[in-house]
Design an enzyme around this catalytic site. Sequence first.
Site, PDB file in Angstrom:
ATOM      1  N   HIS A  82     -12.597  -5.736   5.151  1.00 47.46           N
ATOM      2  CA  HIS A  82     -11.155  -5.895   5.318  1.00 47.46           C
ATOM      3  C   HIS A  82     -10.847  -6.118   6.780  1.00 47.46           C
ATOM      4  O   HIS A  82     -11.373  -5.430   7.650  1.00 47.46           O
ATOM      5  CB  HIS A  82     -10.389  -4.664   4.828  1.00 47.46           C
ATOM      6  CG  HIS A  82      -8.914  -4.847   4.961  1.00 47.46           C
ATOM      7  ND1 HIS A  82      -8.160  -5.474   3.990  1.00 47.46           N
ATOM      8  CD2 HIS A  82      -8.058  -4.544   5.963  1.00 47.46           C
ATOM      9  CE1 HIS A  82      -6.905  -5.535   4.388  1.00 47.46           C
ATOM     10  NE2 HIS A  82      -6.811  -4.977   5.586  1.00 47.46           N
ATOM     11  N   LYS A 187      -5.599   0.295  -1.474  1.00 57.62           N
ATOM     12  CA  LYS A 187      -6.010  -0.934  -2.164  1.00 57.62           C
ATOM     13  C   LYS A 187      -7.532  -0.996  -2.299  1.00 57.62           C
ATOM     14  O   LYS A 187      -8.058  -1.396  -3.328  1.00 57.62           O
ATOM     15  CB  LYS A 187      -5.525  -2.161  -1.384  1.00 57.62           C
ATOM     16  CG  LYS A 187      -4.029  -2.386  -1.492  1.00 57.62           C
ATOM     17  CD  LYS A 187      -3.640  -3.769  -0.997  1.00 57.62           C
ATOM     18  CE  LYS A 187      -3.368  -3.810   0.486  1.00 57.62           C
ATOM     19  NZ  LYS A 187      -2.092  -3.238   0.907  1.00 57.62           N
TER      20      LYS A 187
HETATM   21  N1  URA Z   1      -2.008  -4.532   5.613  1.00 55.02           N
HETATM   22  C1  URA Z   1      -1.746  -3.798   4.524  1.00 55.02           C
HETATM   23  O1  URA Z   1      -2.263  -4.052   3.470  1.00 55.02           O
HETATM   24  N2  URA Z   1      -0.908  -2.753   4.640  1.00 55.02           N
HETATM   25  C2  URA Z   1      -0.324  -2.438   5.794  1.00 55.02           C
HETATM   26  O2  URA Z   1       0.420  -1.490   5.825  1.00 55.02           O
HETATM   27  C3  URA Z   1      -0.592  -3.208   6.925  1.00 55.02           C
HETATM   28  C4  URA Z   1      -1.445  -4.255   6.797  1.00 55.02           C
END
Ligand code: URA
Length: 445
Positions: A82, A187
């Site tokens: 990520h 996520k």
């Molecule tokens: N990316 C995300 O998925 N969430 C955030 O709060 C900031 C960047």
Amino acid sequence: MRTYDLILKKRNGYSLSKIEIEYLMTGYLEGTIPDYQVAALIMAIYFQGMSDQEIFALTRTIAESGENISLEEIPGLKVDKHSTGGVGDTTTLVLAPLVAAAGVPVTKLSGRGLGHTGGTLDKLESIEGFETGFSKRALVEKVKKTGLVVAAQSSDLVPADQKLYALRDVTATVDSIPLIAASIMGKKLAIGNDALVLDVKTGTGAFMKEQKEAIKLARIMTALGQEAGRDTVAVISRMDQPLGKAIGNSLEVKEAILTLRGQGPQDLKELCLLLGGWMVYLGGKTKDPAQGRKDLVRLIENGAALNKFREMVENQGGNKNVVDDLELLPAAKRKLEIKADHAGYISSLDALQIGSVAVNLGAGRRIKTDTIDPAVGIVLKKKIGDPVQVGETLAVIHVPAESFKDMDRFVQDLVKSAYRYSIEPVSVPPLICGWIDRKGKCHYA
Ligand code: URA
Ligand code: CA
């Protein structure tokens, strides 16, 4: 429990318990707690912060707010990556096939671009026929077949994050470390990967302008991953100027393909090899990240990485011939060269401003419902440290077929003013600041 009391508790600097956080998030998602109360709560969090225990609890609640995706059927250690976002950050397009070519299964769920950052899905969809929306079953089948998939996060995954993010976006509470950490890691935890490599950006083009803040965010995200049984490390990299040379959807696909052919820009290649080396190592394929990196260099040289990109495109319904014929990608009919008015050395190149030019051209979205023009964007000819003469080309703009009045002037002024010059030679700041190991220890590069 009264929502009012919990807001008051947070406002006054006390910690919320796991049960209280679950109560708030569940109520918010079900609609029994209104937006205005959650808005007040997140503003209190913005100012008071959260303890590690609170962030763990918030992350878990977000991760468990919707569907989860199991990858148990896929053999081997599955590794995800990520990046906290930036301008022209083409890394996923390079890394997913590169690491998959080393035998590490990659299931990467991505988002679309909003604001100055581009979205991986938008980039890949500039390839004719390329699909990104798959059922859970189809995702697993695709990874089993070719070892990788890059797809859209469906709306049944982490609904709490979607709702909370939309609220943060309109209440000036996006740039809160606990909220960012819980959002990103919530996520990640919803997908059953075994390990995770984070690329936390710092600099003028990043969420975290200060390195100290980026390290704080990287530390907490690493801890969140480890606590949840995911082998997580983080790299801290600079995002002051755009990464690579291309900003724009099909332009970045082309840049990724060139990088997989061994002809990409140095900074993009460097970051991909570093992150990829870690991914291969966490995937159990090498004794250390340095060896992982060496293996990846070989996979670029022998064409295996490019071949994996081709397989991915085919496996996701796209025209795989683009890999060998870049002319098949959408291209702008008109190009505009931006020339330097000064001589010297480039001392800075404002990533945010270049990102906003890209959005104005139609490469990104100002609001969620904007449509994307895959062909438009910017190719940088000069970056920080480069010498430049008056009249030399700084950047080439790939212009939309239908442009608004005076667009050329507007774009030209914005691009020119994104560059700063120095009379003295400028040393390029190192791209990599350091990394956070599994135990949360920070190593400076
Ligand atoms: N990316 C995300 O998925 N969430 C955030 O709060 C900031 C960047
Ligand atoms: Ca790029």
